[in-house]
Design a protein around this motif. Structure first.
Motif, PDB file in Angstrom:
ATOM      1  N   ILE A  77      14.097   9.033   0.793  1.00  0.00           N
ATOM      2  CA  ILE A  77      13.780   8.397  -0.797  1.00  0.00           C
ATOM      3  C   ILE A  77      12.279   9.279  -1.111  1.00  0.00           C
ATOM      4  O   ILE A  77      11.603   9.715  -0.546  1.00  0.00           O
ATOM      5  N   LYS A  78      12.236   9.080  -2.507  1.00  0.00           N
ATOM      6  CA  LYS A  78      11.083   9.613  -3.103  1.00  0.00           C
ATOM      7  C   LYS A  78      10.638   8.808  -4.301  1.00  0.00           C
ATOM      8  O   LYS A  78      11.428   7.865  -4.859  1.00  0.00           O
ATOM      9  N   LEU A  79       9.358   8.855  -4.531  1.00  0.00           N
ATOM     10  CA  LEU A  79       8.901   8.051  -5.895  1.00  0.00           C
ATOM     11  C   LEU A  79       9.319   8.533  -6.976  1.00  0.00           C
ATOM     12  O   LEU A  79       9.976   9.767  -7.319  1.00  0.00           O
ATOM     13  N   ASN A  80       9.596   7.695  -8.131  1.00  0.00           N
ATOM     14  CA  ASN A  80       9.939   8.015  -9.346  1.00  0.00           C
ATOM     15  C   ASN A  80       9.289   7.442 -10.432  1.00  0.00           C
ATOM     16  O   ASN A  80       9.754   6.719 -11.029  1.00  0.00           O
ATOM     17  N   LEU A  81       7.854   7.663 -10.301  1.00  0.00           N
ATOM     18  CA  LEU A  81       6.992   6.743 -11.216  1.00  0.00           C
ATOM     19  C   LEU A  81       7.138   7.091 -12.626  1.00  0.00           C
ATOM     20  O   LEU A  81       7.225   8.393 -13.037  1.00  0.00           O
ATOM     21  N   LYS A  82       7.145   6.077 -13.423  1.00  0.00           N
ATOM     22  CA  LYS A  82       7.069   6.284 -15.054  1.00  0.00           C
ATOM     23  C   LYS A  82       5.901   6.745 -15.542  1.00  0.00           C
ATOM     24  O   LYS A  82       4.889   6.063 -15.125  1.00  0.00           O
ATOM     25  N   ALA A 107       0.907  -1.287   0.096  1.00  0.00           N
ATOM     26  CA  ALA A 107      -0.038   0.011  -0.007  1.00  0.00           C
ATOM     27  C   ALA A 107       0.855   1.448   0.037  1.00  0.00           C
ATOM     28  O   ALA A 107       2.156   1.096   0.081  1.00  0.00           O
ATOM     29  N   THR A 108       0.146   2.407  -0.162  1.00  0.00           N
ATOM     30  CA  THR A 108       0.982   3.638  -0.156  1.00  0.00           C
ATOM     31  C   THR A 108       1.457   3.716   1.445  1.00  0.00           C
ATOM     32  O   THR A 108       1.038   3.153   2.405  1.00  0.00           O
TER      33      THR A 108
END
Lengths: 608, 608
Positions: B603-608, B591-592
């Protein structure tokens, strides 16, 4: 097989046998044309004798410490026996041998009293693990594991594995999280304990569950904590508190018997949380010795059933006591003749920042019947005697008194008591005293966050008689400073800790199994309905479908092993422990990962 | 305790006893003024009889399925006994009862033949776990766990826990990684297996190690894979392959005996990898039945010790066979009278994309001694007979022949053999046939990456006689297409797989324990010195300090349980499994996570 026997099993009765051993070279001793080698393996040490012919081979290829050697020869009864080791009656007259592997010179000696420092030994943990002292610890750990499993098996418990990749529901401690590649943007969490799963198993009807299982907490590591640790995790259905207590004192007694051959036949003592705090200053008292606290002042409204003895100190115009919230004394046996230097040292000890007191008052109960104190000018000898008597001091004892704010003072006097117990040799490694601490407060109050916090965890049930109080009151407090007046402040938990020699080795509770009560608990902790459903919807859902009454306990397996092994450090009982920064210095982990891994996980660094 | 007895233990001999039971309402049957309730718990079902008085209470508070009920009453011998359940001789004449918890109507029936679909049952796994079918699986799992531990204990193995937060060294499968908050920018990995740790324990001298332990692989999940799975992980020092084989067939035989009461007294069959591939088309043959492969053509240089039988098909001018790299036949017993429809269906079956063949040739070996084939115009009856005879076909059998590229054809004929075995009922759930597959190639060649890949893993030793070949040759290949001519292509591993009924249940190897050889292996896999030291410096270092010869094995615990339980799905034997997307649909995990968690982990998200 590279061997016919281990290095621990040959005796005089094997004399004349042809045998092959394999192991590590512990020592090499040359005597002219012959060489003696002590060969070591997990099971022991056997002496090898290399005669003149073989000895020559060592000139070209000298043996060194920790070489791996295979040797064949005849078992000989020694003329010069070594009574210190089980194989000391024999030696092997070696006829052929093979060096299976060489060894560089180890960075420290592989001995009980090694010359290696902590950091070096951790870096070369694979060598440290060869030392007898460490091996004994891991053997003890396995023995505890085995004994616990056997007991639980025979009591009808089933080992059921629960998942490691679960959902992050941070309550209290921080979760370790695991990015999911297949579900980008989402994370698993590693379990802090299998708590909700074991409760679900009770809902599923598996009424006796256990697991010896790794758990994870991402906390700043105090001296003796590990980010991953092991629990003996247990849960039962259709039980009340009394059933749990008797089942699990049985477990620990069985471990005592199997592992230490101790018959712990006496009943396990029990104490309420309030008594523990009142009489010992903490909730995990070491009851191997006395020195109970004399509460000379009762602080405001915490200890509802207690009476302080302020009459003993009031009216003397001694400001330190008069202005303190709490004044507590202990009687230290046999220390009345402490010198000025010694009492000064104790005063310094309590003034250290870790203890944080401003000073120390003492009363010497001299063997001649007189009393001498650091506060003679405020208290007559008669009054000193009265205080000393109330503290249960005998002639020859030293009464120590601390005064200050409740929480700090109580903690300080507890530390002082433990320190004096240690100094006086009253805390013996080979004495084991179990204790149940019961009736904990269900809630603590977080004044900063202005919300209740579950003292044990959010799944712990209140005492049955207080369920109504919990359901029928609004948990919200307008004025945080007055939280002690809220009905929730007096709700006691159906919870229990097992204490061994002043260490909490296990803790548990009877659980909430009614959805309404569980929702009330979550609400008290400041969770709105949406958050409740997001985090614990599965559990609330499960409670809709016939959840039975249930409860359980979890033992800190590392700690239990350490105490049984007479050590204060859990690290000594873990094969590959981490240091205080959470690093495995042998592996050099954690470490950076490849760019490809970041890409696949769709995360990136965001370093401050 | 809420009960005096379980729902599985009362018998006619208890008649007249006053008892209290607690459990779940399985069924409610009203007969006029009385009600029968089947009360269920983990141990069984007991019939409760509620007479007229109590029955009235149900009018206001009707009982429902899965309610949790506590009932006290007298044990009565039934007049109308139920021989189908162990408690069928008695019922409880209830005198008082309490509804401990209600239940909503379950979304599916709690029965062996439930009406719940897979998704629904996974979402409500806590209810699915109540079903007898699932409970039996978890009980079997625990029995296997217990039997394995007991055997290993008595053989002197020690359970030693290895860490879960380790270093990412991706070789083959992907690691799950865990960001370290205390070491920003760095990550732990979850272990794919405790491989290097158990080897270090051998270096440390713990010569018999085991663990039943969770392992993690972040792979795209095929039908029956889980991201977290359990291994019985074992390692021994001072052993050769033969010692491992005998120790661990002992383990499995002991599990058979303890769990299934099967005396597996016969020797475990052994087969080389080459024989397995040649005769069965895969490296984990199901030897419960025959239908061995007839290799009508030998492909180029893979099977060095084999001879094909191309004389049987050559010279017929049948292009399909002439142009194929590989032609393989099997004789399916008793199917010569298959109709056109049936042979067409088989042809379609092999043409499916999963199998990928272009067609199927068959020869019917009629019971009247004649032969009929789909390639009659190329092969005379005499030639057909010769092929059928070579395939070991009897009168009444059907010979099936596939032709094409080696890898695909061999795989296809293996699948076809298994399919026909299944259709003909030759693969019986209650028949267990063990097999050791030995002498695997040490390397495979990755033509794309132009590098060798360890078939088992990089720690597997070559056969002792081939160590020199490995050390003395440069692993680098200039022309990838000619890799089969490189000496490494013929190096066999000191590795072994245990196969049960066509499933690999365990695999292991004798390990490399010499630093030089290990470095050569890493180099062959394309790791330069820096990478070797970064990833495996600790292991190479350990080999410097007296590493003993050692080897081990790991069993797939989930799979083993599934096969012993007669199932093809490991998911049925895991309490809380994940689905094919790696999701736990009950928890709704992964989950988030909170913004605060991202911040703390940097860290952080790096969603494509």
């Amino acid at each position: 097989m590279y061997r016919t026997h281990t290095c621990g099993e040959l005796r005089a009765t094997h004399s004349g046998n042809q045998v092959t051993l394999a192991g590590w070279v512990q020592t090499v001793r040359k005597f002219g044309a012959i060489t003696f080698v002590d060969l070591r393996d997990r099971y022991g040490i056997t002496q090898l004798l290399f005669g003149e012919d073989l000895n020559k081979e060592f000139d070209e290829n000298p043996l060194g410490r920790e070489f791996v050697l295979q040797a064949t020869g005849t078992v000989n009864e020694r003329s010069n026996k070594n009574p210190n080791i089980p194989t000391g009656d024999i030696e092997i007259n070696v006829t052929s041998f093979k060096i299976l592997n060489k060894s560089a010179v180890p960075p420290f000696t592989i001995q009980d009293d090694t010359d290696g420092g902590d950091d070096l030994r951790m870096k070369y943990r694979f060598l440290d693990l060869r030392r007898n002292a460490v091996k004994r610890n891991l053997e003890l750990r396995y023995a505890v594991n085995r004994a616990a499993r056997n007991y639980l098996h025979h009591q009808g418990f089933m080992d059921i594995e629960t998942p490691f990749l679960i959902k992050s529901t941070p309550e209290g401690a921080r979760d370790f999280v695991v990015p999911s590649r297949m579900n980008p943007g989402q994370f698993y969490a590693l379990p802090q304990s299998p708590q909700t799963f074991k409760q679900l198993l009770m809902v599923s009807g598996y009424d006796r569950y256990y697991q010896i299982v790794k758990c994870f907490r991402d906390e700043d590591l105090r001296a003796d904590r590990q980010p991953e640790f092991t629990q003996i995790d247990c849960e039962m259905a259709f039980v009340e508190q009394e059933d749990i207590l008797s089942m699990f004192e049985g477990l620990i007694k069985s471990v005592f018997k199997e592992v230490k051959n101790i018959d712990y036949t006496e009943a396990v003592e029990r104490m309420t949380w309030e008594d523990a705090m009142w009489n010992f200053g903490n909730d995990k008292p070491d009851i191997r010795f006395g020195m109970k606290l004399l509460n000379l002042k009762k602080p405001a409204s915490v200890y509802t059933s207690k009476q302080g003895q302020s009459a003993l100190i009031d009216g003397a115009d001694f400001k330190v006591f008069d202005e303190a919230e709490t004044v507590i004394a202990i009687a230290v046996p046999g220390c009345s003749e402490y010198s000025r230097k010694q009492t000064d040292e104790l005063t310094e000890w309590v003034k250290r920042p870790q203890i944080g007191m401003k000073g120390l008052v003492f009363i010497k109960c001299n063997t001649d019947g007189t009393y001498k104190s650091s506060v003679d000018k405020f208290y007559s000898e008669e009054k000193l005697k009265a205080i000393a008597d109330a503290a249960d001091a005998k002639a020859g004892d030293l009464v120590l008194i601390l005064a200050g704010a409740e929480e700090r003072t109580r903690k300080a006097v507890s530390e002082l008591r433990l320190e004096m117990g240690k100094r006086l040799g009253l805390r013996k490694d080979d004495e084991f005293r179990l204790l149940w601490v019961l009736d904990f407060p269900l809630f603590e109050y977080d004044e900063e966050g202005n919300r209740w916090v579950a003292r044990h965890h959010p799944f712990t049930s209140p005492k049955p008689s207080q369920i109504e109080t919990m359901i029928n009151n609004n948990p919200v407090i307008e004025n945080a400073a007055e939280y002690l007046n809220h009905p929730y402040a007096n709700i006691k938990a159906n919870a229990y800790d097992m204490v061994l020699n002043g260490n909490e080795i296990g803790g548990g509770s009877i659980r909430i199994y009614q959805r309404e009560l569980q929702e009330k608990m979550f609400a008290a902790l400041g969770m709105d309905e949406e958050e409740q459903l997001h985090k614990f919807g599965f559990l609330l859902g499960a409670f809709e479908y016939g959840a039975p009454p249930h409860g359980g306990i979890a033992f800190g397996f590392d700690r239990l092993c350490a105490i049984l092994g007479g050590s204060e450090s859990i690290r000594d009982f873990i094969a590959f422990p981490k240091n205080n920064s959470g690093r495995d210095v042998m592996l050099d982990a954690p470490a950076t990962i490849d760019e490809k891994q970041f890409e696949e996980l769709q995360i990136k660094l965001n370093l401050k």
